[in-house]
Every structure is written in C-alpha cells, then in structure tokens.
Design a protein around this motif. Structure first.
Motif, short mmCIF file in Angstrom:
data_model
loop_
_atom_site.label_atom_id
_atom_site.label_comp_id
_atom_site.label_asym_id
_atom_site.label_seq_id
_atom_site.Cartn_x
_atom_site.Cartn_y
_atom_site.Cartn_z
N SER A 1 -18.43 101.14 25.42
CA SER A 1 -18.26 99.97 25.42
C SER A 1 -17.11 99.10 24.96
O SER A 1 -17.81 97.76 25.20
CB SER A 1 -19.77 99.10 25.25
OG SER A 1 -20.48 99.55 24.17
N SER B 1 -21.03 107.96 24.14
CA SER B 1 -22.12 107.26 22.62
C SER B 1 -21.68 105.44 22.97
O SER B 1 -21.19 105.18 24.35
CB SER B 1 -21.44 107.15 21.51
OG SER B 1 -20.56 107.32 21.13
N SER B 2 -22.04 104.99 21.80
CA SER B 2 -21.58 103.62 22.05
C SER B 2 -20.56 103.32 21.80
O SER B 2 -20.17 101.69 22.18
CB SER B 2 -22.83 102.22 20.88
OG SER B 2 -22.28 103.48 20.01
N ARG C 1 -27.85 100.20 14.34
CA ARG C 1 -28.47 100.87 14.44
C ARG C 1 -27.66 102.51 15.61
O ARG C 1 -26.86 101.63 15.70
CB ARG C 1 -29.40 100.29 16.03
CG ARG C 1 -30.01 99.31 15.27
CD ARG C 1 -31.90 99.79 14.59
NE ARG C 1 -32.55 99.35 14.02
CZ ARG C 1 -32.95 98.77 12.61
NH1 ARG C 1 -32.11 99.23 11.99
NH2 ARG C 1 -33.38 97.63 12.12
N PHE C 2 -28.51 103.05 15.60
CA PHE C 2 -27.22 104.38 16.29
C PHE C 2 -28.53 104.84 17.19
O PHE C 2 -29.48 105.24 17.17
CB PHE C 2 -27.09 105.30 14.93
CG PHE C 2 -26.40 105.07 13.90
CD1 PHE C 2 -25.32 105.18 14.07
CD2 PHE C 2 -27.15 104.57 12.65
CE1 PHE C 2 -24.79 104.04 13.34
CE2 PHE C 2 -26.24 103.53 11.87
CZ PHE C 2 -25.28 104.06 11.76
N SER C 3 -27.41 105.68 18.50
CA SER C 3 -28.30 105.93 20.02
C SER C 3 -28.30 107.04 19.33
O SER C 3 -27.82 108.14 18.77
CB SER C 3 -27.99 105.54 20.91
OG SER C 3 -26.62 106.60 20.40
N GLY C 4 -29.15 108.03 20.61
CA GLY C 4 -29.25 109.41 20.55
C GLY C 4 -28.64 110.15 20.45
O GLY C 4 -28.04 111.36 19.70
N ALA C 5 -27.50 109.42 20.98
CA ALA C 5 -25.78 110.14 21.68
C ALA C 5 -25.31 110.44 20.30
O ALA C 5 -24.69 110.56 20.00
CB ALA C 5 -25.42 109.10 22.67
N ASP C 6 -25.22 109.03 19.50
CA ASP C 6 -24.90 108.89 18.42
C ASP C 6 -25.19 110.08 17.78
O ASP C 6 -23.97 110.86 16.65
CB ASP C 6 -24.84 107.17 17.40
CG ASP C 6 -24.13 106.47 18.63
OD1 ASP C 6 -23.47 106.48 18.98
OD2 ASP C 6 -24.39 105.42 18.71
#
Length: 299
Positions: free
Chosen positions: A155, A151-152, A272-277
């Motif tokens: 980073s 996920s994010s 905003r959230f990624s698909g992995a999140d």
C-alpha cells in the motif's frame, strides 16, 4: 560500511560482548530514532541524514587528526566519496525517505536483505559461491519477494521503491570498496560520513527541504542520538569487532537489528505488524543465517 580488516590479538571476552550489544541494540534502535525525528517535522535528507553524518564525521575526523592519524590522500578521497554516496546517500538516506511511509520495524526488515545482495554481488565479481550460500540467497530472496508483495508495503509504493534501493546501495558500495586504497578504518569511516553527509545535505536543500522555525526537543534529541550513538558509538564498535573477531560474528547485526527494531517499534511507538510482515522477516533472516553458516563451514 566496508573497511579493511587487520589481524590483531585475541580480544577480551567482556569487550566482545559489550561491542556486540552496542551494535545490536544501538543500530537496531536507530530505525526508531529516525521515525521520531521524522515525526518532529525535520527534513529527511538535509537534517536527519545529512546533518547527522556531517556532525559525526566532523567530530570523528577532528579527534583522529588531533591524535595524529594521517588524513586521506588526494587519491583516496574520490574512493571515499563514492563509498559515502553508495552507503550513506543510497543506503541510509533511502531508509529515512522510506520511513515517511512505512514503520521503523518494516524498514529494518527490508534492510536485513543486505547480506543477500552482498553475496550475489560477490558472485558477479567472480568470488566462488557454495551450494549452501546459493540456498541461503534463494531463501532470503523468497522472503524479500514476500515482503514486497504480501505485506503492508504493497500500500506504500514509494516506500517500497526506497526500501529496494537502500540495501542495493549499501551492498554495492561495500563490495565495490573491496581491495581499494583506503586510509585507516576509523579515518575511512569519518571521511565517508563527511562525503555522504555533504551529498545528503546538498540533495535535500536542492530538493526544497527547509527547517521552518526552531526544531522541537524531540527532533534535537533524535538527531543527537543518531549522530552520537548511531554514527559514532555504534560504528566504532562495529569497526572494533571487524578487527578482533571473525567477520561472521561481526556481521551478525544483520539478523539481530530487525528483531530489535520491530520490538522497539511495537513497544515505544505502538507499531503494528501483519502476519505477512512477520513471516517475511522470518524467511529473510533464515536466508541470512543459512548464508552465514555456509560461510563458516567453508572457512
């Protein structure tokens, strides 16, 4: 926080619903409250965490003593201090530190792993763990690994470290407190907030945290909300639930709070959230649900 639970008559349905809504919504919203306080420039440990708990603990302690509730004994204070350090400094304080780098919703998702760590620590203490609970632990930790690796969070290594410490501290403090000599539930909560808040403020000030100038209205309102609603109203509702409903229902906040936090973050803070999140959140919550259902079946 971990508090002793006493038997009590069956509660009124309306109060149960109200208490659940308070725990779900208020505790879920505190992640956004922390982010808004950080955006106002307030120091994370000494003010947003430390001052919040000192204020809440002082108010609750004063009200309880005024109503004649006995103060903690000399032998109970060290236990309460350890609990305050584990639950509030390591648990809550590290969440606030993490939110300097990650979104409020992502922080809530990481903290949702607390029941998984509690189940694992319970096993280390010799409590029997059924196959269903081990399955839930395995599923949940798969989600934790996904969250930390895909996920994010990848980073933001500093935020990742803080979000690993936070649920570990909360779970360890909760399990360590089982069976120890503690005062009444609300007094235990007040004392923990006083001890944990004092540690947070001390560490923050020793680390160089300072308030430069008058805080903004947003900062004052955020800390006020966290103190009154997050620390007093929400926790009081949670303690009442522990005393009046099954622990499984009371602890259901663990998989509702992240959903509330993600929704509020996206709605009010444009997070905003990624698909992995999102995928990791679903897997973690699935693991918590499996553990909960396994415990209900065994009970």
């Amino acid at each position: 926080m971990s508090v002793p639970v006493s038997a009590s008559p069956a509660p009124r349905g309306g109060l149960v619903v109200l208490a659940l809504l308070l725990v779900y919504v208020v505790w879920g919203s505190t992640y956004l409250g922390i982010r808004l306080a950080l955006e106002s420039g307030l120091p994370p440990l000494s003010v947003i965490s430390g001052l919040r708990f000192v204020i809440a603990g002082s108010v609750l302690y004063g009200v309880l003593r005024w109503r004649g509730v006995p103060a903690p004994t000399r032998t109970q204070w060290p236990t309460l201090a350890v609990m305050g350090f584990a639950l509030l400094f390591l648990g809550n304080g590290m969440v606030v530190m993490a939110e300097r780098d990650v979104s409020s919703g992502l922080a809530a998702v990481a903290v949702a792993s607390v029941p998984l760590w509690m189940a694992l620590f319970s096993a280390f203490r010799g409590q029997p763990i059924g196959r269903g609970e081990w399955l839930g632990i395995a599923i949940g930790f798969a989600g934790v690994l996904w969250l930390n690796a895909g996920s994010s969070l990848t980073s933001t290594p500093r935020g990742l470290v803080f979000l690993l410490i936070a649920p570990l501290g909360w779970a360890a403090g909760s399990i360590w407190s089982k069976g120890r000599d503690l005062p009444s539930p609300f007094m235990a909560a007040a004392a923990q907030m006083l001890c944990g808040g004092a540690v947070l403020m001390t560490v923050g000030l020793l680390g160089g945290e300072r308030v430069h100038g008058w805080p903004s209205l947003q900062g004052v309102l955020s800390v006020g909300y966290l103190s009154v609603f997050g620390s007093i109203v929400g926790f009081t509702a949670y303690v009442w639930l522990l005393q009046n409903v099954r622990p499984v229902l009371a602890s259901s906040y663990a998989y509702v709070n992240p959903v509330i936090a993600v929704a509020l973050g996206a709605w009010l803070a444009s997070e905003r959230f990624s698909g992995a999140d999102i995928g990791a959140m679903v897997v973690i919550l699935a693991g918590v649900v499996v553990i909960t259902l396994a415990r209900v079946r065994r009970a």
